[in-house]
Scaffold this active site. Structure first.
Site: not given
Ligand code: RB5
Length: 142
Positions: A7, A64-68, A97, A133
């Protein structure tokens, strides 16, 4: 082929990532956005996650800004394992993993120098293929 999406908050770092990919002759498909004009991150998270889930692209990078917000969006798509990473250890471990197929980063959190080391680790680390895994990854989809 690597799918890219960001973004407006992620755009400055995405420019650095693209420079790195081009310098290293790594093929990518850019799903935008292409400027710092305000946009909605789910559009780009869904586009990249859709391309990876469909097999059009092998892996993806979302910023994005935070990646969240963008990682939450990507992880709603079946078959996507999107890892938000702010350090090289996590980027390497999530490939080994979790067989993560999308890397997310926060442009307002992680500086470009570190981010490019994270990208390198994510792209160059193979999945371990360890039975435990594989079993755990399969349980995610159950
Ligand atoms: C945009 O201002 C910002 O909210 C977005 O880039 C991201 O950080 C959301 O999680």
């Amino acid at each position: 082929m690597l799918a890219l999406g960001c973004d407006h908050g992620g755009y400055p770092l995405m420019k650095e990532v693209i420079q790195y990919l081009e310098a290293n002759h790594i093929a990518y498909k850019n799903f935008g956005t292409y400027s710092e004009d305000s946009v909605d991150y789910p559009i780009y998270g869904k586009a990249v996650a859709g391309a990876v889930a469909a097999g059009e692209c092998e892996k993806g990078i979302l910023i994005c800004g935070t990646g969240i917000g963008i990682s939450i969006t990507a992880n709603k798509v079946k078959g996507i394992r999107c890892a938000l990473c702010g350090d090289v250890f996590s980027a390497k471990a999530t490939r080994e993993h979790n067989d993560a197929n999308i890397l997310a980063m926060g442009a307002r959190v992680t500086g470009a120098g570190l981010a490019l080391e994270i990208v390198k680790a994510f792209l160059e680390t193979p999945f371990s293929n360890d039975e435990r895994h594989i079993r755990r990854i399969n349980q995610i989809e159950d």
